[in-house]
Design a protein around this motif. Structure first.
Motif, short mmCIF file in Angstrom:
data_model
loop_
_atom_site.label_atom_id
_atom_site.label_comp_id
_atom_site.label_asym_id
_atom_site.label_seq_id
_atom_site.Cartn_x
_atom_site.Cartn_y
_atom_site.Cartn_z
N SER A 92 0.81 -1.22 0.00
CA SER A 92 0.00 0.00 0.00
C SER A 92 0.85 1.27 0.00
CB SER A 92 -0.94 0.01 1.21
OG SER A 92 -0.21 0.13 2.41
N GLU A 93 2.13 1.15 0.29
CA GLU A 93 3.01 2.32 0.33
C GLU A 93 3.51 2.76 -1.05
OE1 GLU A 93 5.23 1.95 4.54
OE2 GLU A 93 5.76 0.41 3.09
N MET A 94 3.44 1.85 -2.05
CA MET A 94 3.94 2.18 -3.38
C MET A 94 3.03 3.21 -4.05
SD MET A 94 6.38 1.84 -5.51
CE MET A 94 7.30 0.40 -5.01
N GLY A 95 3.65 4.21 -4.65
CA GLY A 95 2.90 5.27 -5.31
C GLY A 95 2.54 6.40 -4.38
N ASP A 96 2.73 6.18 -3.09
CA ASP A 96 2.46 7.20 -2.09
C ASP A 96 3.76 7.51 -1.37
OD1 ASP A 96 1.14 8.94 -0.34
OD2 ASP A 96 0.60 7.34 1.03
N ARG A 97 4.12 6.66 -0.43
CA ARG A 97 5.39 6.85 0.29
C ARG A 97 6.58 6.56 -0.63
NH1 ARG A 97 8.02 2.94 4.54
NH2 ARG A 97 10.00 3.99 4.58
N PHE A 98 6.42 5.59 -1.51
CA PHE A 98 7.51 5.20 -2.41
C PHE A 98 7.15 5.47 -3.86
CE2 PHE A 98 8.33 2.36 1.20
CZ PHE A 98 9.67 2.62 1.42
N ASN A 99 8.16 5.86 -4.62
CA ASN A 99 8.07 5.99 -6.07
C ASN A 99 9.30 5.33 -6.67
OD1 ASN A 99 6.56 8.72 -5.12
ND2 ASN A 99 5.66 7.84 -6.95
N ILE A 100 9.23 5.09 -7.96
CA ILE A 100 10.37 4.50 -8.66
C ILE A 100 10.82 5.48 -9.73
CG2 ILE A 100 11.13 2.60 -10.12
CD1 ILE A 100 9.22 0.82 -8.56
N VAL A 101 12.11 5.69 -9.81
CA VAL A 101 12.67 6.56 -10.84
C VAL A 101 13.70 5.77 -11.65
CG1 VAL A 101 12.29 8.72 -9.59
CG2 VAL A 101 14.46 7.54 -9.34
N ILE A 102 13.79 6.15 -12.90
CA ILE A 102 14.85 5.66 -13.78
C ILE A 102 15.64 6.89 -14.17
CG2 ILE A 102 13.31 5.75 -15.79
CD1 ILE A 102 14.87 3.35 -16.92
N MET A 103 16.96 6.80 -14.06
CA MET A 103 17.79 7.97 -14.33
C MET A 103 19.08 7.56 -15.02
SD MET A 103 19.36 8.95 -10.56
CE MET A 103 17.80 9.14 -9.80
N SER A 104 19.64 8.50 -15.76
CA SER A 104 20.92 8.24 -16.41
C SER A 104 21.99 8.04 -15.34
CB SER A 104 21.30 9.41 -17.32
OG SER A 104 21.63 10.55 -16.54
N ARG A 105 23.01 7.32 -15.68
CA ARG A 105 24.13 7.12 -14.74
C ARG A 105 24.74 8.46 -14.34
NH1 ARG A 105 26.12 2.47 -13.61
NH2 ARG A 105 25.20 0.67 -14.60
N GLU A 106 24.84 9.36 -15.31
CA GLU A 106 25.41 10.67 -15.03
C GLU A 106 24.57 11.43 -14.00
OE1 GLU A 106 26.71 14.78 -17.33
OE2 GLU A 106 25.77 13.17 -18.46
N SER A 107 23.26 11.40 -14.14
CA SER A 107 22.38 12.07 -13.18
C SER A 107 22.52 11.45 -11.80
CB SER A 107 20.93 12.00 -13.63
OG SER A 107 20.75 12.75 -14.79
N TYR A 108 22.62 10.11 -11.75
CA TYR A 108 22.80 9.43 -10.47
C TYR A 108 24.12 9.85 -9.82
CZ TYR A 108 23.74 5.78 -7.10
OH TYR A 108 24.06 5.11 -5.94
N GLN A 109 25.20 9.84 -10.60
CA GLN A 109 26.51 10.21 -10.04
C GLN A 109 26.53 11.67 -9.59
OE1 GLN A 109 28.73 8.85 -13.42
NE2 GLN A 109 29.10 6.83 -12.50
N ASN A 110 25.89 12.55 -10.34
CA ASN A 110 25.81 13.96 -9.94
C ASN A 110 25.03 14.12 -8.64
OD1 ASN A 110 27.33 14.87 -12.09
ND2 ASN A 110 25.55 15.33 -13.35
#
Length: 124
Positions: A92-110
């Motif tokens: 029940s926490e997904m979409g409210d307390r938790f979200n999922i993101v996909i990001m470029s490696r560069e964005s993650y490292q930054n």
């Protein structure tokens, strides 16, 4: 999100969800599942163009980059919007307390570089 290389994957509290999208030059099928015994989330990622799985049953852990050790140009993260930083205990926490993101490696490292500001070693 402000970074153009960070995308939120729309999710809800359903225990199994399947989505198809194109991102970072890939045509992907993303299957998200909740494990009611282990109280955890995992995903499969399927490359629709190649007709093969990139990964199956990859676990998601709060604020950890899944696929970090792959040769893919992106990572997937389970983001805790509450700031608690603890794992999920219910779908029940997904979409409210938790979200999922996909990001470029560069964005993650930054993002990591900005979170951890290192001023050098201090000796006593």
């Amino acid at each position: 999100m402000a970074d153009e290389n960070v995308y939120e994957i729309p999710v809800n509290d359903y225990p199994e969800q399947v989505q198809n999208f194109e991102m970072f030059g890939y045509n992907l099928q993303f299957t998200l599942r909740f494990n009611a015994v282990g109280l955890s989330w995992a995903f499969d990622l399927y490359d629709n163009r190649k007709g093969e799985y990139i990964v199956k049953n990859e676990g998601l852990s709060t604020s950890q980059a899944s696929l970090f050790y792959s040769d893919l140009p992106f990572v997937i993260m389970l983001v805790d919007n509450s700031g608690l930083g603890v794992e999920s205990i219910s779908n029940s926490e997904m979409g409210d307390r938790f979200n999922i993101v996909i990001m470029s490696r560069e964005s993650y490292q930054n993002a990591i570089r900005q979170t951890i500001k290192f001023d050098g070693w201090q000796s006593n």
